[in-house]
Write an enzyme that holds these catalytic residues in place. Structure first.
Site, PDB file in Angstrom:
ATOM      1  N   ASP A  38      38.272  36.133  36.001  1.00 20.28           N
ATOM      2  CA  ASP A  38      39.504  35.375  35.778  1.00 20.28           C
ATOM      3  C   ASP A  38      39.206  34.067  35.036  1.00 20.28           C
ATOM      4  O   ASP A  38      38.388  33.271  35.483  1.00 20.28           O
ATOM      5  CB  ASP A  38      40.144  35.094  37.153  1.00 20.28           C
ATOM      6  N   THR A  79      47.513  35.418  34.417  1.00 21.55           N
ATOM      7  CA  THR A  79      46.764  36.406  35.206  1.00 21.55           C
ATOM      8  C   THR A  79      47.494  37.746  35.406  1.00 21.55           C
ATOM      9  O   THR A  79      46.904  38.807  35.200  1.00 21.55           O
ATOM     10  CB  THR A  79      46.426  35.803  36.581  1.00 21.55           C
ATOM     11  N   LYS A 161      42.922  37.296  44.486  1.00 26.70           N
ATOM     12  CA  LYS A 161      44.356  37.221  44.152  1.00 26.70           C
ATOM     13  C   LYS A 161      45.011  38.586  44.354  1.00 26.70           C
ATOM     14  O   LYS A 161      44.492  39.584  43.832  1.00 26.70           O
ATOM     15  CB  LYS A 161      44.546  36.828  42.685  1.00 26.70           C
ATOM     16  N   ASP A 162      46.147  38.615  45.003  1.00 27.05           N
ATOM     17  CA  ASP A 162      46.854  39.890  45.186  1.00 27.05           C
ATOM     18  C   ASP A 162      47.098  40.574  43.838  1.00 27.05           C
ATOM     19  O   ASP A 162      46.811  41.757  43.666  1.00 27.05           O
ATOM     20  CB  ASP A 162      48.174  39.669  45.957  1.00 27.05           C
ATOM     21  N   ARG A 163      47.599  39.815  42.846  1.00 31.39           N
ATOM     22  CA  ARG A 163      47.925  40.452  41.564  1.00 31.39           C
ATOM     23  C   ARG A 163      46.688  40.988  40.852  1.00 31.39           C
ATOM     24  O   ARG A 163      46.757  41.958  40.110  1.00 31.39           O
ATOM     25  CB  ARG A 163      48.726  39.509  40.666  1.00 31.39           C
ATOM     26  N   ASP A 303      38.720  31.148  38.019  1.00 28.51           N
ATOM     27  CA  ASP A 303      39.996  30.568  37.577  1.00 28.51           C
ATOM     28  C   ASP A 303      40.356  29.346  38.407  1.00 28.51           C
ATOM     29  O   ASP A 303      40.748  28.310  37.869  1.00 28.51           O
ATOM     30  CB  ASP A 303      41.106  31.627  37.677  1.00 28.51           C
ATOM     31  N   HIS A 351      42.305  36.156  30.493  1.00 26.62           N
ATOM     32  CA  HIS A 351      42.710  35.102  29.550  1.00 26.62           C
ATOM     33  C   HIS A 351      41.570  34.108  29.496  1.00 26.62           C
ATOM     34  O   HIS A 351      40.648  34.201  30.324  1.00 26.62           O
ATOM     35  CB  HIS A 351      43.994  34.374  30.002  1.00 26.62           C
ATOM     36  N   HIS A 489      46.040  27.629  30.903  1.00 27.41           N
ATOM     37  CA  HIS A 489      46.031  28.694  29.892  1.00 27.41           C
ATOM     38  C   HIS A 489      47.444  29.239  29.771  1.00 27.41           C
ATOM     39  O   HIS A 489      48.290  28.933  30.605  1.00 27.41           O
ATOM     40  CB  HIS A 489      45.057  29.797  30.294  1.00 27.41           C
TER      41      HIS A 489
HETATM   42 ZN    ZN Z   1      43.888  34.505  35.464  1.00 20.94          ZN
HETATM   43 ZN    ZN Z   2      44.738  30.477  35.920  1.00 24.30          ZN
END
Ligand code: ZN
Ligand code: ZN
Ligand code: ZN
Length: 548
Positions: A38, A79, A161-163, A303, A351, A489
């Protein structure tokens, strides 16, 4: 003569079977491991090269195939959209994950990309568990693997992160696991299961967050070695909450409070993610039989640390040195358990990130900060004075204005006229504004200009705003702390779009290319490597050097 004829018949048979072998490969990898780091910029591996070991990033890069010119081909570079685009091989216009949060015109509410109020947490009874991939509108490469193998593949997503766990595993993934900072546990949701498997419960019982938060975070190497970064005490870094200065050693036991969340913003969040990935490989026996399994791992701590301290902090450098070791551990484990050559890895990022704009300004470079409140107030003023109400504006999110369509309709106003009015009004009033587009423009024009084209590819009518702002390179919304600390970002510029892409292992030759590759090319390349279906909304193309 007969011998000659027989010879030619043999030749024909031989070449026919060769052709068949070419189109029908007999072997498949036992396991595919998709690694997303990330916020990893493409330049980090070379930037930190002197400090990296030989078994992690460098091993992947040297023995694998590097696509050195890989970019995101849409905005916003966040993300949720990033993970969705890697795995679906298409952009938000098709897969529908237009941001992390958006105003949903169908639900008439602001929604989060992975939230699903119809499911319950498993291993959690708070909001953190109410997550699923239901907002994903097209299939992922992992869905296609399941479809081809009649559900016999195992597909698991893992991320703090869940996503980052949920979107890669697709709608048909067997499981996604993510971190609940309130309890310190790895959790899932009823979309996938009704109870956590024993290996996840065992992992939670070991209380790793307590372990990692029980001692200060110090640099791995002597701090004077970190010559690739700014000095530790930099004005562009945001100290942790409760810290006077953003400097080592970071006293985690004193800073953590009663929560387990701080571990996310340390490199140990990645180590914990890696350890859960190893536990998944053994607990689920991934790669044990001849049917290809798929493990999606997303390392999110990079991240969180990046946002906090920026792209040039010793904190970030140390996080990558430690992640390098975690990746070396993962490779070693895969070699010993699945066997070298039996697994396929790709590593990329969701990203990049911008160099702190204030640090650019201080170096005489053009950059700046925009203030979302000032921008929203400017548009409200326009709507109030021209249409008699500022409430025609629903929200300002992701650099997009959402208009209240119902209110515009009931007042019998022309939505395109209102969009254009806003665009014309703010175009010259807002500092750092590069371009303004409206959905009425976008729906009738096909943009070739690169940045407008990226906006178009990131828009989905039911989920995107009416008026879209594009800021100049180097400009961001106000950042954290004093508004000028850390990084972010989201833009269509190279610092956000240029990411690493490395392929390694089964069927991958050593090599590199500087050919332009889009992030959406990963999924169809996997389809060809694995001989499975192409994700149903795919707009990417196959990387020919890898899959012929
Ligand atoms: Zn991200
Ligand atoms: Zn971020
Ligand atoms: Zn620092």
């Amino acid at each position: 003569m007969l011998r000659k004829i027989l010879f030619f018949i043999c030749l024909i048979i031989a070449s026919a079977s060769q052709a068949q072998n070419k189109s029908l490969p007999v072997s498949k990898p036992k396991l595919v491991v998709g690694i997303v780091v990330d916020q990893m910029r493409a330049d980090y591996i070379s930037k930190y090269s002197n400090k990296l070991g030989s078994g992690g990033f460098k091993k992947l890069a040297m023995q694998g195939y590097q696509c050195r010119n890989t970019h995101y081909n849409y905005v916003p570079t966040y993300t949720g959209p990033g993970h969705a685009s890697i795995y679906t091989g298409t952009t938000p216009a098709v897969h529908g994950i237009v941001a992390n949060d958006w105003f949903d015109r169908t639900e008439n509410d602001t929604v989060y990309c992975a939230e699903d109020k119809s499911v319950k947490g498993v291993g959690s009874d708070n909001y953190a568990g109410k997550m699923s991939p239901k907002r994903l509108l097209s299939t992922t490469i992992t869905d296609e693997l399941q479809l081809t193998n009649r559900g016999k593949s195992k597909v698991i997503g893992i991320s703090l992160k869940d996503r980052g766990a949920i979107l890669p595993a697709g709608r048909s993934g067997d499981a996604a696991y993510w971190y609940d900072g309130a309890t310190g546990n790895w959790i899932s949701s009823t979309w996938y299961m009704n109870d956590l498997p024993k290996w996840v419960k065992d992992f939670n019982e070991r209380k790793w967050p307590d372990h990692y938060l029980s001692k200060p975070w110090n640099t791995t190497l002597p701090i004077s070695y970190y010559t690739e970064s700014d000095p530790d005490d930099s004005p562009y870094e945001l100290p942790y909450n409760g810290e006077a200065k953003p400097v080592f050693p970071h006293d985690l036991p004193a800073l953590r409070g009663t929560s387990f969340d701080l571990v996310r913003r340390t490199p140990f969040g990645n180590t914990m993610t890696k350890d859960l990935a190893l536990a998944a490989i053994s607990g689920e026996e991934l790669g044990a039989d001849s049917i290809t399994d798929f493990l999606c791992v997303s390392f999110s701590a990079t991240d969180y640390v990046g946002h906090q301290f920026g792209t040039d902090a010793i904190e970030l450098e140390d996080t990558y040195i430690r992640l390098d070791r975690d990746i070396a551990d993962l490779l070693q484990y895969l070699d010993s358990r699945i066997g070298k050559g039996n697994y396929l890895i790709f590593l990329t990022a969701d990203h990049g990130a911008v160099v702190n704009p204030q640090s650019l300004i201080d170096k005489k470079l053009e950059a700046g900060f925009s203030d979302p409140k000032v921008i929203a107030d400017t548009v409200k003023y326009f709507l109030q004075s021209k249409y008699g109400s500022s409430e025609y504006m629903q929200s300002y999110l992701n650099d997009q204005f959402y208009l209240n369509r119902a209110k515009v309709d009931s007042a019998k106003l022309d939505i395109c006229e209102m969009q254009q009015g806003i665009a014309d009004f703010i175009r010259y009033k807002i500092d750092g504004l590069q371009d303004v587009l409206t959905t009425c423009n976008i729906s009738t024009t096909e943009y070739n200009e690169p940045f407008r084209n990226k906006i178009q590819k990131g828009m989905q009518p039911k989920r995107s705003g009416d008026v879209i702002l594009l800021f100049s390179p180097g400009w961001t919304d106000k950042l954290f702390g004093n508004g000028k600390q850390g990084t972010t970002h989201g833009s269509p510029y190279p610092y956000d779009t240029h990411v690493p892409l490395i392929w390694y292992g089964w069927g991958i030759p050593a090599g590199a290319t500087a050919k332009a590759i889009n992030i959406t090319d990963i999924a169809p390349t996997l389809s060809f490597l694995l001989n499975i279906g192409i994700p149903n909304g795919c707009t990417g193309k196959v990387i020919e050097a890898l899959a012929k």
